[in-house]
Design an enzyme around this catalytic site. Structure first.
Site, mmCIF file in Angstrom:
data_model
loop_
_atom_site.group_PDB
_atom_site.id
_atom_site.type_symbol
_atom_site.label_atom_id
_atom_site.label_comp_id
_atom_site.label_asym_id
_atom_site.label_seq_id
_atom_site.Cartn_x
_atom_site.Cartn_y
_atom_site.Cartn_z
ATOM 1 N N ASP A 1 11.948 -5.317 0.720
ATOM 2 C CA ASP A 1 12.141 -3.861 0.831
ATOM 3 C C ASP A 1 13.550 -3.435 0.404
ATOM 4 O O ASP A 1 14.457 -4.260 0.264
ATOM 5 C CB ASP A 1 11.957 -3.420 2.291
ATOM 6 C CG ASP A 1 10.500 -3.454 2.716
ATOM 7 O OD1 ASP A 1 9.668 -3.996 1.969
ATOM 8 O OD2 ASP A 1 10.218 -2.944 3.818
ATOM 9 N N HIS B 1 14.361 -8.160 2.993
ATOM 10 C CA HIS B 1 15.026 -7.098 2.233
ATOM 11 C C HIS B 1 15.861 -7.713 1.115
ATOM 12 O O HIS B 1 16.656 -8.622 1.374
ATOM 13 C CB HIS B 1 15.923 -6.273 3.159
ATOM 14 C CG HIS B 1 15.167 -5.654 4.312
ATOM 15 N ND1 HIS B 1 14.801 -6.387 5.409
ATOM 16 C CD2 HIS B 1 14.701 -4.401 4.506
ATOM 17 C CE1 HIS B 1 14.127 -5.598 6.243
ATOM 18 N NE2 HIS B 1 14.051 -4.385 5.727
HETATM 19 ZN ZN ZN Z 1 13.332 -0.216 4.485
#
Ligand code: ZN
Ligand code: NAG
Ligand code: NAG
Length: 267
Positions: A48, A201
């Site tokens: 992400d 992430h």
């Molecule tokens: Zn996020």
């Protein structure tokens, strides 16, 4: 470059075909939320908050090792998507799945409908300019949804993708602790019976340099196959996952036992 050119020509062909045959209203109105894979033995590793500076190295590593990932991108977050156009095109052309993580990473449940819709459509417009299509998969910032946002996302034609394995990389930035998260979540699971979606992430160097290589090796050792979210939901035949569109979906529903639901929407 050659691969990308072939891809664009083929995508153009498909997009003309699908514009003529687009069949709307096939998704339920309220968006479905997925936490795990539907196809047993699959594992969707998702990243992400990009595009951001560490994504280039990650892409290179994935491609070199012939591995697939799913990226949920923001328009403006850690980076600005307009500064990563070439990178996003390369990710797309390499057959990784690109999903929406909203324009500016706001909690959709705290916005009114106009604002929430804009968080989605503003990024759709950016994707349209960059890769010519918009995603059908989205991850809500903070994993946060409610009835109202699911209705909106359903009307916009999105599948909502949350996760059941959380690396907690945003908190730890520490490989050993992130490995422990994986080990705990996957302890006793059976690839013959289930599949998983994991969250990390691409905006942390440790995630890209240390966690990603370990995760791919680990899930394979456990007997899972790392695939994109589309493939893990059984929406795509791996053979043509990158290219399956609304056109393919129509064909497949008649002839291929539902294997090829559209991965992207042609705008
Ligand atoms: Zn996020
Ligand atoms: C949504 O919020 C924005 C900004 O706070 C406001 O300008 C707008 O009038 C609101 N729209 C509706 C339909 O409530
Ligand atoms: C896995 O689960 C078993 C039984 O529930 C437990 O004894 C073991 O310590 C767990 N292992 C890890 C790595 O969490």
């Amino acid at each position: 470059m050659l691969l990308a050119s072939i891809f664009y020509i083929f995508a153009l062909f498909i997009s003309v075909a699908s514009a003529l045959n687009l069949e709307e209203g096939q998704l339920p109105k309220k968006a479905e939320v997925y936490y795990k894979c539907v196809k047993p033995g699959t594992f969707a590793i998702t990243f992400d908050d990009g595009p951001f500076e560490y994504g280039r190295g990650l892409l290179e590593w994935l491609n070199k090792n012939k591995l697939k990932a799913t990226f949920f991108y923001n328009g403006e977050g850690w980076g600005k998507i307009e500064n990563y156009k070439d990178h996003v095109r390369r990710v797309f052309a390499s057959g990784h799945l690109i999903g929406s993580h909203t324009w500016s990473h706001k909690d959709l449940t705290k916005l009114n409908e106009t604002e929430a819709k804009e968080e989605m459509t503003k990024l759709e417009n950016a994707f349209k300019e960059i890769i010519g299509v918009r995603p059908k998969y989205m991850r809500p910032p903070f994993g946060s949804t409610d009835e109202k946002t699911l209705q909106l996302l359903g009307e916009l034609g999105y599948y909502v993708i949350n996760w059941n394995v959380d690396s907690m990389d945003w908190l730890y930035n520490d490989l050993a602790k992130e490995q422990e998260q994986y080990r705990k979540a996957l302890n006793g699971t059976d690839p013959k019976k289930e599949g998983h979606i994991s969250l990390q992430h691409e905006v942390y160097k440790t995630t890209v340099d240390d966690l990603a290589p370990w995760v791919y090796k680990y899930v394979k050792e456990l007997g899972y196959k790392p695939v994109t979210v589309a493939e893990c939901l059984g929406h795509c035949n791996p053979r043509n996952c990158m290219l399956c569109t609304a056109r393919n979906r129509q064909i497949s529903e008649k002839h291929q036992k539902n294997q090829d639901i559209a991965t992207y929407i042609i705008l």
